[in-house]
Design an enzyme around this catalytic site. Sequence first.
Site, PDB file in Angstrom:
ATOM      1  N   CYS A  62      18.089  41.954  60.627  1.00  0.00           N
ATOM      2  CA  CYS A  62      19.069  42.812  59.959  1.00  0.00           C
ATOM      3  C   CYS A  62      18.304  43.913  59.222  1.00  0.00           C
ATOM      4  O   CYS A  62      17.542  43.651  58.296  1.00  0.00           O
ATOM      5  CB  CYS A  62      19.885  41.944  59.001  1.00  0.00           C
ATOM      6  SG  CYS A  62      21.129  42.864  58.099  1.00  0.00           S
ATOM      7  N   CYS A  82      23.321  52.778  48.913  1.00  0.00           N
ATOM      8  CA  CYS A  82      24.434  53.227  49.747  1.00  0.00           C
ATOM      9  C   CYS A  82      25.366  54.079  48.896  1.00  0.00           C
ATOM     10  O   CYS A  82      25.555  53.810  47.715  1.00  0.00           O
ATOM     11  CB  CYS A  82      25.206  52.023  50.299  1.00  0.00           C
ATOM     12  SG  CYS A  82      26.447  52.503  51.529  1.00  0.00           S
ATOM     13  N   GLU A 114      15.358  45.925  51.579  1.00  0.00           N
ATOM     14  CA  GLU A 114      15.286  44.560  52.083  1.00  0.00           C
ATOM     15  C   GLU A 114      15.593  44.483  53.575  1.00  0.00           C
ATOM     16  O   GLU A 114      16.401  45.254  54.102  1.00  0.00           O
ATOM     17  CB  GLU A 114      16.240  43.667  51.288  1.00  0.00           C
ATOM     18  CG  GLU A 114      15.791  43.561  49.840  1.00  0.00           C
ATOM     19  CD  GLU A 114      16.613  42.597  49.001  1.00  0.00           C
ATOM     20  OE1 GLU A 114      16.031  41.932  48.139  1.00  0.00           O
ATOM     21  OE2 GLU A 114      17.838  42.498  49.201  1.00  0.00           O
ATOM     22  N   CYS A 171      31.877  50.666  48.592  1.00  0.00           N
ATOM     23  CA  CYS A 171      32.831  49.609  48.947  1.00  0.00           C
ATOM     24  C   CYS A 171      32.864  48.616  47.783  1.00  0.00           C
ATOM     25  O   CYS A 171      31.826  48.235  47.242  1.00  0.00           O
ATOM     26  CB  CYS A 171      32.434  48.928  50.250  1.00  0.00           C
ATOM     27  SG  CYS A 171      32.463  50.076  51.638  1.00  0.00           S
ATOM     28  N   CYS A 179      30.683  45.072  47.692  1.00  0.00           N
ATOM     29  CA  CYS A 179      29.316  45.059  48.242  1.00  0.00           C
ATOM     30  C   CYS A 179      28.276  45.265  47.135  1.00  0.00           C
ATOM     31  O   CYS A 179      28.389  46.187  46.334  1.00  0.00           O
ATOM     32  CB  CYS A 179      29.192  46.163  49.295  1.00  0.00           C
ATOM     33  SG  CYS A 179      27.551  46.257  50.021  1.00  0.00           S
ATOM     34  N   CYS A 228      25.217  38.783  53.974  1.00  0.00           N
ATOM     35  CA  CYS A 228      25.893  40.087  54.072  1.00  0.00           C
ATOM     36  C   CYS A 228      26.289  40.607  52.700  1.00  0.00           C
ATOM     37  O   CYS A 228      26.907  39.885  51.917  1.00  0.00           O
ATOM     38  CB  CYS A 228      27.203  39.966  54.844  1.00  0.00           C
ATOM     39  SG  CYS A 228      27.021  39.631  56.553  1.00  0.00           S
TER      40      CYS A 228
HETATM   41  N1  SAH Z   1      27.514  50.216  55.797  1.00  0.00           N
HETATM   42  C1  SAH Z   1      27.631  49.466  56.982  1.00  0.00           C
HETATM   43  C2  SAH Z   1      26.579  48.377  57.196  1.00  0.00           C
HETATM   44  C3  SAH Z   1      26.156  47.492  56.031  1.00  0.00           C
HETATM   45  S1  SAH Z   1      27.068  46.087  55.495  1.00  0.00           S
HETATM   46  C4  SAH Z   1      29.033  48.901  57.104  1.00  0.00           C
HETATM   47  O1  SAH Z   1      29.831  49.116  56.199  1.00  0.00           O
HETATM   48  O2  SAH Z   1      29.356  48.306  58.120  1.00  0.00           O
HETATM   49  C5  SAH Z   1      27.160  44.860  56.684  1.00  0.00           C
HETATM   50  C6  SAH Z   1      28.468  44.053  56.569  1.00  0.00           C
HETATM   51  O3  SAH Z   1      28.515  43.189  55.426  1.00  0.00           O
HETATM   52  C7  SAH Z   1      29.668  44.961  56.452  1.00  0.00           C
HETATM   53  O4  SAH Z   1      30.722  44.525  57.242  1.00  0.00           O
HETATM   54  C8  SAH Z   1      29.999  44.814  54.986  1.00  0.00           C
HETATM   55  O5  SAH Z   1      31.303  45.207  54.732  1.00  0.00           O
HETATM   56  C9  SAH Z   1      29.749  43.338  54.761  1.00  0.00           C
HETATM   57  N2  SAH Z   1      29.643  42.988  53.347  1.00  0.00           N
HETATM   58  C10 SAH Z   1      29.336  43.791  52.321  1.00  0.00           C
HETATM   59  N3  SAH Z   1      29.360  43.102  51.160  1.00  0.00           N
HETATM   60  C11 SAH Z   1      29.691  41.841  51.462  1.00  0.00           C
HETATM   61  C12 SAH Z   1      29.839  40.648  50.683  1.00  0.00           C
HETATM   62  N4  SAH Z   1      29.628  40.658  49.365  1.00  0.00           N
HETATM   63  N5  SAH Z   1      30.164  39.521  51.326  1.00  0.00           N
HETATM   64  C13 SAH Z   1      30.322  39.512  52.667  1.00  0.00           C
HETATM   65  N6  SAH Z   1      30.183  40.591  53.441  1.00  0.00           N
HETATM   66  C14 SAH Z   1      29.880  41.748  52.861  1.00  0.00           C
END
Ligand code: SAH
Length: 377
Positions: free
Chosen positions: A117, A124, A104, A128, A131, A350
């Site tokens: 974006c 991934c 996406e 985390c 996410c 995000c």
């Molecule tokens: N892997 C990279 C880039 C992708 S995520 C990183 O970790 O930075 C982009 C941003 O969105 C990151 O800061 C991530 O932690 C955040 N993110 C992930 N899941 C989210 C969620 N459910 N709600 C809000 N932000 C989230």
Amino acid sequence: MELSVTDNTRPQASLENLMGHDRQALEEYFQSLGEKPFRATQILKWVHQQSTYNFSEMTNLSKSLRASLSERASFILPEIINDQVSEDGTRKWLLRLEDGNSIETVFIPEAARGTLCVSSQVGCALNCSFCATARQGFNRNLTSAEIIGQLRLANQLLVSPDNDRPITNVVMMGMGEPMLNYDNVVRAMRLMQEDFAYGLSKRRVTLSTSGLLPQMQRLSKECPVSLAVSLHAPDDELRNELVPINRKYPIQELMQACRDYTKGLPHQKITFEYVMLAGVNDSDTQARKLAKVLGNVPCKLNLIPFNSFAGSGYSSSSLTRINHFRDILMQKGIMTVTRKTRGEEIDAACGQLAGKFTDRTSRTKRFQQVTITGDIH
Ligand code: SAH
């Protein structure tokens, strides 16, 4: 619309896809064909500025060169399989790759700029806990062609007679951890900054990472774009849980790497991202701890309301809580803004990005078990 374009009849698999070649790679390619290196800039302009993918239309190349390039090379773009626009104008594309996987890409229009974006991996591997992409597991790295292809496609679809520069900023914040696909991401980011392609300044290209130290060091020397770091917790104990890579690269070392990144780059500030999880990382004590951690790093802080997804087990802090958290940090001298959630109803916000692919780790299985017991912390 025909988006995977070649102008000959041979199967595409035997043709080299030049979409992701940056200037240096194209120069080497032309030299290997016994051609002058300046052909590289001609091709860059046709493809990335004129959306022309057929060699036969590249009129400043000799006829014989056009014919021989058609025999051996092509420009392949991902295929758009879904295009959604949310009420606030945020647009999300589901793109199918040649191997059938999908990813996406999201466009976020604002008054004075347009941000794309971009995804760097199919899924991934970092796991985390909050996410949505992580839940799906990991399949593979994107090629540089697939990374720049997202910008190419979006640009082609958004450009209009009233707006010849719809995309002013790119953030590597889509699916994946860009630092774990370092070479392809850097090659694509070079194309983003290339004058004969997209001409974006390094301030307008941002890479977001969960904090892989060796790659941060390399990037500061090789391609010093703006850096965003996903922090999400003020201490190692909590960050180990939310962002497991913290076990390898803990907070103090990460902060040192951030200070190093900004050295030698005047006015460069790290953007820290901090997702606001109710009752998990949003207390006053945690705000004060966070201010201390960030105290001597040139930075700004983005608070991101948590975007929920089915079975996440988390909920977002309330707006009142987020504002209070922000006020504490501001009082301590940390420049803090709350990121506006965009495109939530089309799952474009995000951490909500999730293409369609098969997990090649055993993660999905593990998560299914976890979700059933309802215990994800
Ligand atoms: N892997 C990279 C880039 C992708 S995520 C990183 O970790 O930075 C982009 C941003 O969105 C990151 O800061 C991530 O932690 C955040 N993110 C992930 N899941 C989210 C969620 N459910 N709600 C809000 N932000 C989230």
